[in-house]
Design a protein around this motif. Structure first.
Motif, PDB file in Angstrom:
ATOM      1  N   GLN A 157      -4.545   4.149  -5.707  1.00 48.51           N
ATOM      2  CA  GLN A 157      -5.803   3.603  -5.194  1.00 48.51           C
ATOM      3  C   GLN A 157      -6.896   3.833  -6.229  1.00 48.51           C
ATOM      4  O   GLN A 157      -7.039   4.939  -6.753  1.00 48.51           O
ATOM      5  CB  GLN A 157      -6.187   4.260  -3.866  1.00 48.51           C
ATOM      6  CG  GLN A 157      -5.287   3.883  -2.715  1.00 48.51           C
ATOM      7  CD  GLN A 157      -5.406   2.416  -2.342  1.00 48.51           C
ATOM      8  OE1 GLN A 157      -6.490   1.832  -2.318  1.00 48.51           O
ATOM      9  NE2 GLN A 157      -4.276   1.800  -2.074  1.00 48.51           N
TER      10      GLN A 157
ATOM     11  N   HIS B 124       0.835  -1.199   0.000  1.00 53.60           N
ATOM     12  CA  HIS B 124       0.000   0.000   0.000  1.00 53.60           C
ATOM     13  C   HIS B 124       0.871   1.249   0.000  1.00 53.60           C
ATOM     14  O   HIS B 124       0.563   2.228  -0.673  1.00 53.60           O
ATOM     15  CB  HIS B 124      -0.907   0.034   1.229  1.00 53.60           C
ATOM     16  CG  HIS B 124      -2.105  -0.840   1.117  1.00 53.60           C
ATOM     17  ND1 HIS B 124      -2.671  -1.447   2.205  1.00 53.60           N
ATOM     18  CD2 HIS B 124      -2.874  -1.205   0.060  1.00 53.60           C
ATOM     19  CE1 HIS B 124      -3.724  -2.154   1.827  1.00 53.60           C
ATOM     20  NE2 HIS B 124      -3.848  -2.016   0.525  1.00 53.60           N
TER      21      HIS B 124
ATOM     22  N   CYS C 218       2.726   6.353  -1.593  1.00 59.63           N
ATOM     23  CA  CYS C 218       1.500   5.547  -1.607  1.00 59.63           C
ATOM     24  C   CYS C 218       1.214   5.013  -2.997  1.00 59.63           C
ATOM     25  O   CYS C 218       1.218   5.773  -3.974  1.00 59.63           O
ATOM     26  CB  CYS C 218       0.305   6.372  -1.141  1.00 59.63           C
ATOM     27  SG  CYS C 218       0.417   6.891   0.576  1.00 59.63           S
TER      28      CYS C 218
ATOM     29  N   VAL D  53      -4.978   4.460   3.754  1.00 60.42           N
ATOM     30  CA  VAL D  53      -3.563   4.100   3.732  1.00 60.42           C
ATOM     31  C   VAL D  53      -2.746   5.153   4.479  1.00 60.42           C
ATOM     32  O   VAL D  53      -1.876   4.819   5.291  1.00 60.42           O
ATOM     33  CB  VAL D  53      -3.068   3.934   2.280  1.00 60.42           C
ATOM     34  CG1 VAL D  53      -1.550   3.743   2.240  1.00 60.42           C
ATOM     35  CG2 VAL D  53      -3.777   2.763   1.603  1.00 60.42           C
TER      36      VAL D  53
END
Length: 129
Positions: A31, A18, A28, A60
């Protein structure tokens, strides 16, 4: 280097983490609008998908002790630039007055036929490694 994984975010659909913390930065992974509980995309419009993708990104970030106001760079991937204004409207609501650097690019396709994917880099205020 530290690996971050949130049990409340969608499970990765490939061999990646993640997020990875290196020094005072958190990188990150992108997503998409997958709902963590069902691992499916449950909304079909770009506004709803943008909201869900940002919510997943927030999950996250929270696992690492951060929030959207720690984000310094965002990359947004859209399958159709016609969706730019809808994505931008929701993005502005979510980030408020915090305006990190951002790139938005069109891509041919995204996993699960998502309309949008969002990744970011966030900064820890103190070097916490």
């Amino acid at each position: 280097m530290k690996v971050h994984f949130s049990k409340d975010a969608p499970k990765p659909i490939g061999p990646y983490s993640h997020a990875i913390q290196s020094g005072n930065l958190l990188y990150c992974s992108g997503q998409t609008p997958i709902k963590p509980e069902s691992m499916k995309i449950e909304v079909t419009d770009v506004k709803g998908q943008t909201h869900r993708a940002i919510k997943n990104l927030q999950t996250v970030l929270q696992e690492a002790g951060l929030a959207l106001n720690h984000v310094i760079k965002v990359n947004v991937f859209l399958t159709d630039m016609e969706n730019f204004s809808g994505m931008n409207e929701v993005y502005a609501l979510c980030f408020g007055e915090h305006l990190p650097a951002r790139s938005t690019v069109a891509v041919k396709g995204l996993p699960y036929d998502a309309l949008v994917e969002i990744e970011c880099i966030a900064e820890f205020k103190n070097n916490v490694e």
